[in-house]
Design a protein around this motif. Sequence first.
Motif, PDB file in Angstrom:
ATOM      1  N   PHE A 115      53.578  -1.262-102.410  1.00 23.34           N
ATOM      2  CA  PHE A 115      53.631  -2.405-103.660  1.00 23.34           C
ATOM      3  C   PHE A 115      52.499  -2.466-104.231  1.00 23.34           C
ATOM      4  O   PHE A 115      52.492  -2.543-105.635  1.00 23.34           O
ATOM      5  CB  PHE A 115      53.768  -3.770-102.991  1.00 23.34           C
ATOM      6  CG  PHE A 115      53.946  -4.774-103.979  1.00 23.34           C
ATOM      7  CD1 PHE A 115      54.860  -5.033-104.789  1.00 23.34           C
ATOM      8  CD2 PHE A 115      52.795  -5.823-103.847  1.00 23.34           C
ATOM      9  CE1 PHE A 115      54.852  -6.064-105.889  1.00 23.34           C
ATOM     10  CE2 PHE A 115      52.701  -6.853-104.790  1.00 23.34           C
ATOM     11  CZ  PHE A 115      53.781  -6.938-105.736  1.00 23.34           C
ATOM     12  N   HIS A 135      58.454  -7.352 -95.797  1.00 18.75           N
ATOM     13  CA  HIS A 135      57.819  -6.259 -95.154  1.00 18.75           C
ATOM     14  C   HIS A 135      56.589  -6.942 -94.467  1.00 18.75           C
ATOM     15  O   HIS A 135      55.850  -7.800 -95.043  1.00 18.75           O
ATOM     16  CB  HIS A 135      57.136  -5.054 -95.931  1.00 18.75           C
ATOM     17  CG  HIS A 135      58.305  -4.617 -96.769  1.00 18.75           C
ATOM     18  ND1 HIS A 135      59.410  -3.872 -96.159  1.00 18.75           N
ATOM     19  CD2 HIS A 135      58.581  -4.287 -98.157  1.00 18.75           C
ATOM     20  CE1 HIS A 135      60.053  -3.441 -97.106  1.00 18.75           C
ATOM     21  NE2 HIS A 135      59.402  -3.836 -98.329  1.00 18.75           N
ATOM     22  N   THR A 166      59.270   7.219 -98.157  1.00 19.88           N
ATOM     23  CA  THR A 166      60.909   7.466 -98.150  1.00 19.88           C
ATOM     24  C   THR A 166      61.320   8.325 -96.788  1.00 19.88           C
ATOM     25  O   THR A 166      62.519   8.162 -96.597  1.00 19.88           O
ATOM     26  CB  THR A 166      61.318   8.034 -99.420  1.00 19.88           C
ATOM     27  OG1 THR A 166      60.768   9.263 -99.647  1.00 19.88           O
ATOM     28  CG2 THR A 166      60.970   7.001-100.436  1.00 19.88           C
ATOM     29  N   SER A 223      59.953  -8.857-100.999  1.00 20.51           N
ATOM     30  CA  SER A 223      59.939  -7.818-102.060  1.00 20.51           C
ATOM     31  C   SER A 223      61.420  -7.440-102.045  1.00 20.51           C
ATOM     32  O   SER A 223      62.378  -7.768-101.352  1.00 20.51           O
ATOM     33  CB  SER A 223      59.386  -6.600-101.745  1.00 20.51           C
ATOM     34  OG  SER A 223      59.282  -5.703-102.692  1.00 20.51           O
ATOM     35  N   ASP A 224      61.951  -6.399-103.412  1.00 23.95           N
ATOM     36  CA  ASP A 224      63.083  -5.960-103.551  1.00 23.95           C
ATOM     37  C   ASP A 224      64.294  -6.884-103.551  1.00 23.95           C
ATOM     38  O   ASP A 224      65.200  -6.607-103.094  1.00 23.95           O
ATOM     39  CB  ASP A 224      63.374  -4.965-102.345  1.00 23.95           C
ATOM     40  CG  ASP A 224      62.404  -3.674-102.497  1.00 23.95           C
ATOM     41  OD1 ASP A 224      61.837  -3.411-103.606  1.00 23.95           O
ATOM     42  OD2 ASP A 224      62.114  -3.398-101.505  1.00 23.95           O
ATOM     43  N   CYS A 230      61.751  -5.158-108.468  1.00 26.02           N
ATOM     44  CA  CYS A 230      60.707  -4.562-107.300  1.00 26.02           C
ATOM     45  C   CYS A 230      59.343  -4.880-107.615  1.00 26.02           C
ATOM     46  O   CYS A 230      58.459  -4.837-106.873  1.00 26.02           O
ATOM     47  CB  CYS A 230      60.752  -2.852-107.500  1.00 26.02           C
ATOM     48  SG  CYS A 230      60.665  -2.256-109.162  1.00 26.02           S
ATOM     49  N   GLN A 238      67.269  -9.077-104.974  1.00 21.87           N
ATOM     50  CA  GLN A 238      68.225  -8.627-105.861  1.00 21.87           C
ATOM     51  C   GLN A 238      68.805 -10.083-106.480  1.00 21.87           C
ATOM     52  O   GLN A 238      68.881 -11.098-105.955  1.00 21.87           O
ATOM     53  CB  GLN A 238      69.685  -8.069-105.227  1.00 21.87           C
ATOM     54  CG  GLN A 238      69.287  -6.710-104.509  1.00 21.87           C
ATOM     55  CD  GLN A 238      70.244  -6.048-103.749  1.00 21.87           C
ATOM     56  OE1 GLN A 238      71.173  -5.940-104.353  1.00 21.87           O
ATOM     57  NE2 GLN A 238      70.069  -6.191-102.387  1.00 21.87           N
ATOM     58  N   ARG A 257      54.797  -0.312 -96.536  1.00 19.29           N
ATOM     59  CA  ARG A 257      55.528  -0.933 -97.651  1.00 19.29           C
ATOM     60  C   ARG A 257      54.642  -1.919 -98.567  1.00 19.29           C
ATOM     61  O   ARG A 257      54.622  -1.953 -99.639  1.00 19.29           O
ATOM     62  CB  ARG A 257      56.955  -1.504 -97.237  1.00 19.29           C
ATOM     63  CG  ARG A 257      57.861  -0.311 -96.528  1.00 19.29           C
ATOM     64  CD  ARG A 257      58.479   0.349 -97.802  1.00 19.29           C
ATOM     65  NE  ARG A 257      59.517   1.262 -97.374  1.00 19.29           N
ATOM     66  CZ  ARG A 257      60.282   2.061 -98.344  1.00 19.29           C
ATOM     67  NH1 ARG A 257      59.810   2.315 -99.545  1.00 19.29           N
ATOM     68  NH2 ARG A 257      61.202   2.792 -97.533  1.00 19.29           N
ATOM     69  N   THR A 260      67.834  -5.282-109.301  1.00 23.11           N
ATOM     70  CA  THR A 260      66.795  -5.626-108.164  1.00 23.11           C
ATOM     71  C   THR A 260      65.510  -5.576-108.927  1.00 23.11           C
ATOM     72  O   THR A 260      65.130  -4.624-109.523  1.00 23.11           O
ATOM     73  CB  THR A 260      66.971  -4.249-107.345  1.00 23.11           C
ATOM     74  OG1 THR A 260      68.098  -4.212-106.667  1.00 23.11           O
ATOM     75  CG2 THR A 260      65.808  -4.355-106.133  1.00 23.11           C
ATOM     76  N   ASP A 313      65.012  -3.211 -92.460  1.00 21.76           N
ATOM     77  CA  ASP A 313      64.469  -3.010 -93.895  1.00 21.76           C
ATOM     78  C   ASP A 313      62.719  -3.450 -93.728  1.00 21.76           C
ATOM     79  O   ASP A 313      62.159  -2.975 -94.851  1.00 21.76           O
ATOM     80  CB  ASP A 313      65.003  -4.226 -94.671  1.00 21.76           C
ATOM     81  CG  ASP A 313      66.476  -3.697 -95.054  1.00 21.76           C
ATOM     82  OD1 ASP A 313      66.981  -2.446 -95.152  1.00 21.76           O
ATOM     83  OD2 ASP A 313      67.273  -4.760 -95.211  1.00 21.76           O
ATOM     84  N   THR A 355      55.853 -11.805-105.527  1.00 21.19           N
ATOM     85  CA  THR A 355      55.708 -10.927-104.289  1.00 21.19           C
ATOM     86  C   THR A 355      54.149 -10.864-103.778  1.00 21.19           C
ATOM     87  O   THR A 355      53.918 -11.128-102.758  1.00 21.19           O
ATOM     88  CB  THR A 355      56.023  -9.249-104.502  1.00 21.19           C
ATOM     89  OG1 THR A 355      57.549  -9.347-104.859  1.00 21.19           O
ATOM     90  CG2 THR A 355      55.722  -8.610-103.224  1.00 21.19           C
ATOM     91  N   SER A 369      60.530  -8.561-114.119  1.00 21.63           N
ATOM     92  CA  SER A 369      60.065  -8.021-112.982  1.00 21.63           C
ATOM     93  C   SER A 369      58.349  -8.297-112.825  1.00 21.63           C
ATOM     94  O   SER A 369      57.883  -8.541-111.593  1.00 21.63           O
ATOM     95  CB  SER A 369      59.944  -6.465-113.243  1.00 21.63           C
ATOM     96  OG  SER A 369      59.680  -5.667-112.008  1.00 21.63           O
TER      97      SER A 369
END
Length: 305
Positions: free
Chosen positions: A252, A233, A281, A212-213, A182, A215, A248, A180, A242, A198, A191
Motif C-alpha cells: 500500500f 492487514h 500475488t 484497505s480494499d 484500493c 467496497q 500488504r 473497490t 485476507d 487507509t 480513492s
Amino acid sequence: MREETCCHHAMGHSFRSAARNISKKKEKQSWNTVLSGMGNQFSTTTLVTTKDSHGHAYWVGINSKPFFKGSRKNCYYGYLNGYGPRAGEKVVVKRFSDGSGTKKKWETEMLKVKWAHHFAEAFAEHANCPRIKVNQPQVVLMDTVSKMNQIYEGRGRSGSLNEDDWVSIEENIKADDFQTFCGVDRKSHSSSVMGAFTHFTYHQSGGRAIVSDIQGVVKDGGDSFHVTDPVIHSLQGSFGKDDGGVVRINEFFKMHRCSSICRDMPKMLPLTPPPSFEDITSVPMMFAHRPIVPSAPLYENVFIP
C-alpha cells in the motif's frame, strides 16, 4: 411414565429445534403480509436474529440464486420478516464460498467490521474528514434451504447454502457504481480520500495494521461513503485469510501518495528490497494467516516526504 418420558424428550430439544419452531410460527403469522406476491423463491430462511438497538428481531427470506459470487463469499438478496419497522426491507445475505460458514469464521469478520467502524468514526472527527459508514451485519444460523436453492447451487456443494451454515445479514447498499477503493488511484478524488483513510488507520493503530480494499459507493458528491467488507492487514496476520500481513501494508505505501489529510502522518519504512507485484500475488493462501516477517525493521515515527 408417559408424562415423564414426554418431559424428558422436551427438555432434550436442541437450541436449533426450539429456535426453528419459534421462527416458523412467526413466519406463518406474517408471511402473507410481509412477502405477499413474492412467490416460492423465498422459502430459504434464517432463524430469528438477536434484537437490534431498538428491541426488534427479524428473520430473513432469502432469494434462491446468488446475485454475486466472489472468491470468498456469495451474496444473496433477502427480505426482513418480523414486527419491527424494518419488516419487508431488502437486505444482503452473505455466505462463505470457500468452505462451511462457521460461527468462528464470522467472528473474525465481525472483528474486522468493529475495528473498521472504530477507525471510520475517528477519521470523521479528524480535520472534518468525509464520513465513512461501515455496514455492521448481524450473524445468524440458517433455518431452511429450499429445493430451488438446491437446484441452483447443488446441495452440499462448496459455496452453497446449507442448514448448518452461519450467514451474515446487512443493509443493502443501493447504487449502480459499486466499487473497490484500493486507495492508490492518484487521479480519483474518492480513492484519494479512501487512501487517506487507509493511511489514517495505520497511524491510529500505532503502525500495527491498515484497513484497505473496502467496497462501497460514494455519496453526497464525495462528502461521505457507504462501504462494506473491510480487509485488515496486520503485522501479526491475525485477521483471517485476507490478511496479507506486513507485505500488504508495504505494498500500500509503495503505491500511496499522501493528500493534505494524511501528509503529516507516519509511514511504514519500505521493505528492502520492496517485493514485486508478482511476489505479492503469488503468496499461497494457505500461508496467508501466518505472520510475515519483514526483511527490514519498522520505524513508526519516521516521516518520508
